[in-house]
Scaffold this motif. Structure first.
Motif, short mmCIF file in Angstrom:
data_model
loop_
_atom_site.label_atom_id
_atom_site.label_comp_id
_atom_site.label_asym_id
_atom_site.label_seq_id
_atom_site.Cartn_x
_atom_site.Cartn_y
_atom_site.Cartn_z
N UNK A 149 4.24 5.56 -5.70
CA UNK A 149 4.18 5.60 -7.15
C UNK A 149 3.10 6.56 -7.64
N UNK A 150 1.96 6.55 -6.96
CA UNK A 150 0.87 7.44 -7.35
C UNK A 150 1.27 8.90 -7.17
N UNK A 151 1.95 9.20 -6.09
CA UNK A 151 2.39 10.57 -5.85
C UNK A 151 3.45 10.98 -6.88
N UNK A 186 0.83 -1.21 0.00
CA UNK A 186 0.00 0.00 0.00
C UNK A 186 0.86 1.26 0.00
N UNK A 187 1.92 1.25 0.81
CA UNK A 187 2.81 2.42 0.87
C UNK A 187 3.55 2.61 -0.46
N UNK A 188 3.96 1.52 -1.06
CA UNK A 188 4.66 1.62 -2.35
C UNK A 188 3.73 2.12 -3.44
N UNK A 189 2.50 1.62 -3.45
CA UNK A 189 1.53 2.09 -4.43
C UNK A 189 1.27 3.58 -4.26
N UNK A 190 1.22 4.03 -2.99
CA UNK A 190 0.99 5.45 -2.72
C UNK A 190 2.17 6.29 -3.19
N UNK A 248 10.67 13.34 -1.75
CA UNK A 248 9.95 12.17 -2.26
C UNK A 248 10.92 11.09 -2.67
N UNK A 249 11.97 11.45 -3.41
CA UNK A 249 12.97 10.41 -3.74
C UNK A 249 13.83 10.07 -2.53
N UNK A 250 13.94 11.02 -1.60
CA UNK A 250 14.72 10.75 -0.39
C UNK A 250 14.14 9.62 0.45
N UNK A 251 12.83 9.39 0.33
CA UNK A 251 12.19 8.31 1.08
C UNK A 251 12.73 6.94 0.67
#
Length: 283
Positions: A31-33, A25-29, A63-66
């Motif tokens: 990618x969506x962002x 779910x976190x990965x999908x979120x 965002x990429x830092x995550x």
């Protein structure tokens, strides 16, 4: 340089440590962002609002830092370009194709690959030295196609820089006993140009501290190789030599494991001895 098989890896992979692994779910979120941000960048770009487009990229660098903990885990905490662990500085999430502007060997800067600013396949882990030195440089071979947002063709580009996510590129870079990064023996002329451009632009040899650490690894590996070969010779007449052979082999294998710092230096030290039984230790 270490090969990172980014195409087959995801932060949701089950073999990752619990503190690094993402839920689906976190990965999908994420990618969506990323997709939402690229759509916003595209709108600004179409309106000719380039400054605002680039400011938006900078504003959302977090965002990429995550993904940094995951990207670091893929290399055992090592820079993908140097194989060094920078314990006294921060390793960066670097964009292989520059995000706001790009510079060729000659001529003015061209627009960057802004549509890849939030594409994890464009991320690399780089030490401060190679990342700062590389900057917006991304030279393409003369006559190469150049990708744009409206005509995407990254796969058809012929870049100068070696890419640690390309297994073939990693084989082109070798090392010598002085700690210098050099072209691998016998590679084609164009690949030599690519190696030299990468080494020069990313300071893979010029950075003295890095070269010195490589030299130490080479010397240590060479010492172990000599012990191994001597013990191998002695096993014909000495049972005790088998234990020395086993110990030396174990140390050589440890130095050349993917998670060992500067393991490619140790591997090249072994390869250049051109000894069949010794080479089998490193695959």
């Amino acid at each position: 340089m270490i090969f990172i098989d980014l195409e087959s890896k995801l932060p949701t992979d089950g073999d990752l440590a619990a503190g690094i692994r993402w839920s689906q779910a976190d990965w999908d979120a994420w990618l969506a962002e990323a997709a939402r941000l690229v759509a916003e960048l595209a709108t600004l770009n179409a309106a000719g609002r380039i400054k605002e487009r680039n400011e938006l990229i900078d504003k959302h660098s977090g965002h990429w830092g995550k993904l940094k903990p995951w990207l670091l885990a893929l290399s055992g905490g090592k820079c993908w370009f140097t194989e060094a662990r920078d314990i006294a500085s921060h390793l960066d999430v670097e964009h292989f194709r520059p995000k706001k502007s790009a510079r060729n060997v000659k001529g003015p800067e061209r627009d960057g690959y802004w549509w890849l600013a939030f594409d994890y396949m464009n991320f690399r882990i780089a030490g401060n030295v190679p990342n700062r030195k590389k900057g917006v440089w991304f030279p393409l071979r003369h006559g190469s196609r150049c990708s744009t947002y409206t005509r995407r063709c990254e796969g058809d580009e012929i870049p100068h820089f070696l890419d640690p996510t390309n297994a073939y590129d990693v084989t082109l870079l070798a090392f010598d006993e002085e700690g210098k990064a050099i072209p691998a023996p016998g590679i084609p002329r164009w690949e030599e140009v690519r190696v030299k451009r990468t080494v020069e632009r990313l300071k893979l040899t010029e950075h003295q501290a890095l070269a010195e650490e490589r030299r130490k690894v080479w010397q240590n590996t060479s010492r172990l190789i000599n012990k191994y070969l001597q013990a191998l010779s002695d096993t014909r007449t000495s049972g005790a030599a088998r234990e020395r052979l086993k110990a030396a082999a174990r140390e050589i294998v440890c130095l050349t494991k993917p998670d060992a710092e500067l393991s490619q230096v140790a591997k090249w030290c072994v390869r250049l001895r051109n000894h069949a039984q010794l080479s089998r230790l490193v695959g």
